[in-house]
Write a protein that holds these residues in place. Structure first.
Motif, PDB file in Angstrom:
ATOM      1  N   TYR A  83       1.017  -1.190  -0.044  1.00  0.00           N
ATOM      2  CA  TYR A  83      -0.046  -0.088   0.085  1.00  0.00           C
ATOM      3  C   TYR A  83       1.002   1.400  -0.024  1.00  0.00           C
ATOM      4  CZ  TYR A  83      -4.567  -2.174   0.262  1.00  0.00           C
ATOM      5  OH  TYR A  83      -5.755  -2.922   0.289  1.00  0.00           O
ATOM      6  N   THR A  84       2.058   1.141   0.552  1.00  0.00           N
ATOM      7  CA  THR A  84       2.910   2.274   0.693  1.00  0.00           C
ATOM      8  C   THR A  84       3.305   2.620  -0.946  1.00  0.00           C
ATOM      9  OG1 THR A  84       3.628   1.837   2.890  1.00  0.00           O
ATOM     10  CG2 THR A  84       5.064   3.207   1.408  1.00  0.00           C
ATOM     11  N   GLU A  85       3.738   1.516  -1.529  1.00  0.00           N
ATOM     12  CA  GLU A  85       4.093   1.722  -2.977  1.00  0.00           C
ATOM     13  C   GLU A  85       3.092   2.376  -3.706  1.00  0.00           C
ATOM     14  OE1 GLU A  85       6.227   1.383  -6.437  1.00  0.00           O
ATOM     15  OE2 GLU A  85       6.982   1.380  -4.261  1.00  0.00           O
ATOM     16  N   ALA A  86       1.762   1.887  -3.648  1.00  0.00           N
ATOM     17  CA  ALA A  86       0.853   2.235  -4.562  1.00  0.00           C
ATOM     18  C   ALA A  86       0.337   3.720  -4.273  1.00  0.00           C
ATOM     19  CB  ALA A  86      -0.529   1.295  -4.146  1.00  0.00           C
ATOM     20  N   VAL A  87       0.447   3.939  -2.890  1.00  0.00           N
ATOM     21  CA  VAL A  87       0.116   5.377  -2.967  1.00  0.00           C
ATOM     22  C   VAL A  87       1.188   6.347  -3.446  1.00  0.00           C
ATOM     23  CG1 VAL A  87      -0.268   7.051  -0.808  1.00  0.00           C
ATOM     24  CG2 VAL A  87      -1.317   4.867  -0.500  1.00  0.00           C
ATOM     25  N   PHE A  95      10.081   4.901  -9.134  1.00  0.00           N
ATOM     26  CA  PHE A  95      10.010   3.467  -8.382  1.00  0.00           C
ATOM     27  C   PHE A  95      10.896   3.162  -7.339  1.00  0.00           C
ATOM     28  CE2 PHE A  95      11.419  -0.743  -8.843  1.00  0.00           C
ATOM     29  CZ  PHE A  95      10.148  -1.688  -8.203  1.00  0.00           C
ATOM     30  N   PHE A  96      12.316   3.583  -7.587  1.00  0.00           N
ATOM     31  CA  PHE A  96      13.361   2.816  -6.651  1.00  0.00           C
ATOM     32  C   PHE A  96      13.086   3.660  -5.307  1.00  0.00           C
ATOM     33  CE2 PHE A  96      15.689   1.588 -10.635  1.00  0.00           C
ATOM     34  CZ  PHE A  96      15.612   0.125 -10.290  1.00  0.00           C
ATOM     35  N   LEU A  97      12.926   4.868  -5.447  1.00  0.00           N
ATOM     36  CA  LEU A  97      12.644   5.826  -4.368  1.00  0.00           C
ATOM     37  C   LEU A  97      11.312   5.302  -3.255  1.00  0.00           C
ATOM     38  CD1 LEU A  97      13.428   8.134  -2.542  1.00  0.00           C
ATOM     39  CD2 LEU A  97      12.045   9.736  -3.757  1.00  0.00           C
ATOM     40  N   LEU A 105       9.423   1.483   5.675  1.00  0.00           N
ATOM     41  CA  LEU A 105       8.271   1.908   6.620  1.00  0.00           C
ATOM     42  C   LEU A 105       7.850   0.416   7.036  1.00  0.00           C
ATOM     43  CD1 LEU A 105       6.105   3.688   7.612  1.00  0.00           C
ATOM     44  CD2 LEU A 105       4.713   3.051   5.528  1.00  0.00           C
ATOM     45  N   ALA A 106       8.082  -0.487   6.433  1.00  0.00           N
ATOM     46  CA  ALA A 106       7.652  -1.839   6.683  1.00  0.00           C
ATOM     47  C   ALA A 106       8.687  -2.329   8.056  1.00  0.00           C
ATOM     48  CB  ALA A 106       8.000  -2.966   5.679  1.00  0.00           C
ATOM     49  N   GLY A 234       6.347  -6.945  -1.031  1.00  0.00           N
ATOM     50  CA  GLY A 234       5.010  -6.315  -1.096  1.00  0.00           C
ATOM     51  C   GLY A 234       4.637  -5.410  -2.449  1.00  0.00           C
ATOM     52  N   ALA A 235       5.793  -4.409  -2.548  1.00  0.00           N
ATOM     53  CA  ALA A 235       5.972  -3.264  -3.466  1.00  0.00           C
ATOM     54  C   ALA A 235       5.955  -3.924  -4.918  1.00  0.00           C
ATOM     55  CB  ALA A 235       6.917  -2.483  -3.132  1.00  0.00           C
TER      56      ALA A 235
END
Length: 358
Positions: A83-87, A95-97, A105-106, A234-235
């Motif tokens: 969800y962090t990657e999606a937001v 993408f890499f950042l 965060l995880a 997850g990302a």
């Protein structure tokens, strides 16, 4: 049969122990690089999914297999990363950042969850992580302005160097690069003093503490690193599925992840790979066998969990080292033939010994 004569202490921590490893692993990498030339798009997508679960299995293997800490809430770390990657991807972050932020965060969440590990262990630690997974699932469902709630959240494709890594061959190579990079990170970590401290905690906390290992620090660090692997996985999972919803990160998913590393072989990096392959291949094998099964059995809704549980029971009873342990016995049979003895692996049934790392 290969005999390695060591004349220097550095040989114990060499990344490549002998020329045979270099040849076979090099051949494997070449085969994986050439796979898109012969594989169908569907098969390629399944292999990409295997790479993602391999990355997640690395983290869970570090925590459960090498540090001896149980986690029944690992899908929650995966959800935090996804969800962090999606937001952040929707907000236009590179993408890499955004992936790095998802992993960090995880890891931060892993530190928070790792704190109960300082006072509880075994089944009680599993219950604590199980409760955490349930809480994260509920938070995702309630935070509709950010996560989309039960309605779900669409994830944009990856844009890198002017190329679109949505699916197919580009995403396959990206997932392969992350899987290889994760393996190198984990191998080097286990060769370091930190990795040896993890193994010492797993084998005996009292002995590790008497040798100067700070239990609180290393247990928390293990949770953080394991959660970071799950967050990055997850990302990638978010971009591969392209749609996220809370029911993708349930307690059942956490249990499947733990079963994945147990069936693959606890305490070995190869076991993480074998477990991920098993987790993705099992549903495909069940679907392929349904036409040959009785109609009542083929249409049963609980067929896959039943088969998964049956395989787990058989592995625990007859092959505690999992698929990797079976492979070791198979290889030893041909290496030692005709001098192979049936009981030579009997001592491995003592659960988790440091000798298994050799």
């Amino acid at each position: 049969m290969r005999f390695i004569f060591k004349t220097r202490y550095e040989q114990d921590i060499n990344l490549i122990q002998h020329g045979g490893q270099l040849f076979w692993y090099g051949l494997l990498v070449v085969a994986l690089l050439a796979l898109p030339l012969a594989a169908s798009p569907y098969f390629l997508s399944q292999v990409s999914q295997v790479f993602i679960y391999v990355l997640i299995a690395y983290g869970l293997m570090l925590l459960a297999g090498f540090t001896g800490q149980m986690s029944l809430g690992h899908a929650a770390f995966m959800a935090v990363g996804a969800y962090t990657e999606a937001v952040l991807a929707i907000a236009g972050w590179p993408f890499f950042l955004s992936t790095a932020v998802a992993g960090l965060l995880a890891a931060a969440v892993g530190v928070i969850i790792g704190l109960p590990a300082l006072r509880v262990r075994g089944l009680y630690l599993g219950i604590a992580t199980l409760a955490f997974g349930t809480i994260v699932e509920e938070i995702i469902a309630r935070a509709e302005p950010i996560t989309g709630g039960n309605a779900g959240l669409m994830v944009p494709p990856i844009q890198l160097f002017g190329l679109r890594f949505a699916d197919g061959v580009p995403f396959y190579y990206l997932a392969l690069a992350f899987a290889i990079g994760g393996a190198l990170i984990l191998i080097n970590l286990l060769r370091s003093p930190t990795g040896r401290a993890f193994v010492a905690i797993r084998d005996s906390e009292i002995s590790a503490q008497s040798m100067g290992v700070h239990l609180a620090t290393y247990k928390t660090l293990s949770f953080a690193i394991s959660a970071a692997f799950a967050g990055v996985g997850g990302a990638l999972y978010a971009h591969n599925i392209r749609f996220l919803s809370p029911d993708q990160f349930t307690v059942i998913q956490s249990i499947e992840l733990l079963m994945m590393v147990v069936i693959g072989g606890l305490g070995s990096i190869h076991g993480a790979v074998f477990g991920a392959i098993f987790l993705i291949a099992l549903p495909q094998a069940i679907n392929a066998s349904k036409p040959f099964l009785p109609a009542a059995l083929a249409e049963a809704t609980g067929l896959q969990p039943t088969v998964f549980g049956l395989v787990l029971i058989l592995m625990v009873l007859f092959e505690p080292l999992g698929i990797y342990g079976a492979w070791l016995k198979f290889r030893a049979y041909f290496d030692l033939f005709p001098f192979y003895r049936q009981g030579m692996f009997r001592r491995q049934k003592a659960f988790q010994k440091s000798d298994r790392l050799k």
